[in-house]
Scaffold this active site. Structure first.
Site, PDB file in Angstrom:
ATOM      1  CD  GLU A 157      -2.757  -1.354   2.422  1.00 45.20           C
ATOM      2  OE1 GLU A 157      -2.691  -0.476   3.294  1.00 45.20           O
ATOM      3  OE2 GLU A 157      -3.503  -2.332   2.506  1.00 45.20           O
ATOM      4  CG  ASN A 199      -0.873  -6.951  -1.259  1.00 46.10           C
ATOM      5  OD1 ASN A 199      -1.533  -7.526  -2.131  1.00 46.10           O
ATOM      6  ND2 ASN A 199      -1.312  -6.780  -0.025  1.00 46.10           N
ATOM      7  CG  HIS A 235     -10.132  -5.455   0.715  1.00 46.54           C
ATOM      8  ND1 HIS A 235     -10.370  -6.556   1.503  1.00 46.54           N
ATOM      9  CD2 HIS A 235      -8.814  -5.166   0.864  1.00 46.54           C
ATOM     10  CE1 HIS A 235      -9.246  -6.916   2.111  1.00 46.54           C
ATOM     11  NE2 HIS A 235      -8.284  -6.098   1.730  1.00 46.54           N
ATOM     12  CD  GLU A 264      -4.886  -7.642   1.881  1.00 45.63           C
ATOM     13  OE1 GLU A 264      -5.749  -6.872   2.355  1.00 45.63           O
ATOM     14  OE2 GLU A 264      -3.665  -7.412   1.960  1.00 45.63           O
ATOM     15  CG  ASP A 266     -12.931  -8.533   1.924  1.00 51.20           C
ATOM     16  OD1 ASP A 266     -12.831  -7.639   1.062  1.00 51.20           O
ATOM     17  OD2 ASP A 266     -12.436  -8.420   3.064  1.00 51.20           O
TER      18      ASP A 266
END
Ligand code: G3I
Length: 458
Positions: A157, A199, A235, A264, A266
């Site tokens: 990030e 990432n 996400h 990640e 979701d």
């Protein structure tokens, strides 16, 4: 700088020519878990894991049954692994990593250098002192886990949201714009076996932020800065939905010569809409050859950092949701979990039945070895594939080069450490259905084996 070397030793051992034999898999034999269905497509299916939940049998049962990769959710972060400068604590992360290796699951390391979840002492550093602390942190943690990590999120990030593609302001960024490449070079020097990833989130479609990451990866590849993969956190919710150009975005990064991973995942929501989005993510990854696998950010909705959005594949009781069925179907599984939910006792995903990409023939078994080697050592991952007859046990034989020795074995019992060594299944992975596979691994010192292994059914 040593690049990871991956060699596949093809072999055909114990293979009996059964002319004309052709095995049609019954539904019970077909891939029936996320991990085994993904494995049949050459990919992993992983989840974030929290160490403190491993004693929950519902949680660990689903983890063992469904997933072939794990990412420690918080346990490898800077505040967890170096709470006091120069004093490292790996206990929670080791619990997750060693358990995963025992169960034949890959590990994604998360995350070596990040502006968030820094220990207080690092938050208070700047300039050269912070740069040196970061380099030491990356070196120590990557060295501790050398040989055990499939992919590291080396930097997490580092780009800002918004329209200008700028770097995120942080104490690390203020040490100099080269902090990211320094982190990657440091990670490679410490561990030449793991893939090194950048990432981030909100980089899942083409936008100013993903364009900036793209330009950085392009620059790193051009200048030889070691980067092997890009992680797309994925996400998603109504404010940040699955972008329509998701697959195209993954593909353009892959075209730069890096692997891509969904790290990640979701998706907030429920029912058919949520299920359709999960299926679309899976289809996108399968359509991109260099998409290695998918990690969901937790197991049950109640395990999620966004629990109120019910964004995961299992409900709070551990029952598979519509999103689970859709994911499994998109992965190509032939069973319908909605008619037979996977409520069986936990088994290792590596021992679960899975379809083979090739038509199974003959009885007995075959084995293949993939090796990650560095100067003075190696990690070997061995895949055992059953022929047309169900295995109830197996033994793989290998000859190590002179001077080499097995130092550590997982998911098998080794006999001998030098010269001709053999590996026999452990209790949970001896039974392998026709055409299905299971894996074990070992770490060694010296030169990696290059001879063809044998496989004997027992
Ligand atoms: O362990 C303490 C506990 O002792 C204390 O009682 C409790 C009180 O708040 O906090 C607990 O720590 C929390 C930790 O999660 C474990 O549950 C932290 O406060 C909380 O900040 C931390 O949140 C994590 C978050 O990263 C921090 O940024 C989430 O679990 C984790 O899912 C999330 O993961 C991030 C990825 O690393 C990077 N990408 C985004 C993703 C989602 O935010």
């Amino acid at each position: 700088m040593t690049r990871p070397r991956t060699t596949v030793i093809a072999l055909a051992a114990g293979l009996l020519a059964a002319a004309g034999s052709f095995v049609v898999l019954s539904p019970a034999d077909a891939a029936s878990t996320l991990g085994s269905a993904a494995a049949a497509k050459g990919r992993y299916f992983g989840t974030a894991v929290a160490a403190y939940k491993l004693s929950d049998s519902v949680y660990s049962g689903i983890l063992n049954r469904e997933f072939t990769s794990v990412t420690p959710e918080n346990e490898m972060k800077w505040d967890a692994t170096e709470p006091t400068q120069g004093s490292f604590n790996y206990s929670s992360a080791d619990t997750i990593v060693n358990r995963a290796i025992t169960n034949g699951q890959k590990v994604r390391g998360h995350a070596l250098a990040w502006h968030s979840q820094q220990p207080g002492w690092a938050q208070n550093l700047s300039g050269t002192a912070l740069r040196n602390a970061m380099v030491n942190h990356v070196t120590q943690v990557a060295t501790h886990y050398r040989g055990k990590i499939d992919s590291w999120d080396v930097v997490n990030e580092a780009f800002a949201d918004g329209g200008n593609g700028a770097r995120r302001d942080s104490n690390l960024q203020r040490t100099g714009n080269d902090w990211i490449e320094v982190a990657f070079r440091t990670a490679r020097a410490a561990d030449s076996t793991a893939k090194l990833c950048y990432n981030d989130y909100n980089t899942d479609g083409q936008n100013a932020k993903s364009n900036a990451v793209y330009a950085m990866v392009q620059d790193f590849k051009a200048r030889g800065v070691p980067i092997d993969c890009v992680g797309f956190q994925s996400h998603f919710n109504s404010a940040s939905p699955l972008p329509s150009d998701y697959q195209a975005n993954l593909q353009r990064f892959a075209n730069l010569g890096v692997d891509v991973q969904i790290t990640e995942l979701d998706i907030e929501g429920s029912g058919t809409a949520q299920a359709n989005s999960y299926a679309a993510v899976v289809r996108a990854c399968l359509a991109v050859t260099r998409c290695n696998g998918i990690t969901v950010w937790g197991i049950r909705d109640t395990d999620s950092w966004r629990a109120s959005g019910t964004p995961l594949l299992f409900d709070g009781s551990g029952n598979p949701k519509a999103a689970y069925s859709a994911t499994l179907t998109a992965l190509g599984a032939t069973t319908d979990p909605s008619t037979s939910p996977p409520t069986s006792p936990s088994t290792s995903p590596s021992a679960s039945p899975s379809t083979s990409p090739s038509t199974p023939s003959g009885s007995g078994c075959t084995a293949s070895v993939s090796v990650n080697a560095w100067t003075g050592g190696f990690v070997a991952t061995v895949k055992v594939t059953a022929g047309a007859t169900r295995l109830s046990g197996w033994t793989v034989g290998l000859t190590l080069p002179s001077g080499s020795a097995v130092s550590n074995t997982w998911s098998a019992t080794a006999s001998g450490t030098t010269g001709a060594v053999s590996f026999t299944n452990v209790a949970y992975n001896g039974a392998v259905n026709p055409a299905a596979t299971t894996e074990f691994g070992f770490q060694g010192t010296g030169t990696a084996p290059s001879t063809t292994p044998t496989c004997t059914a027992r």
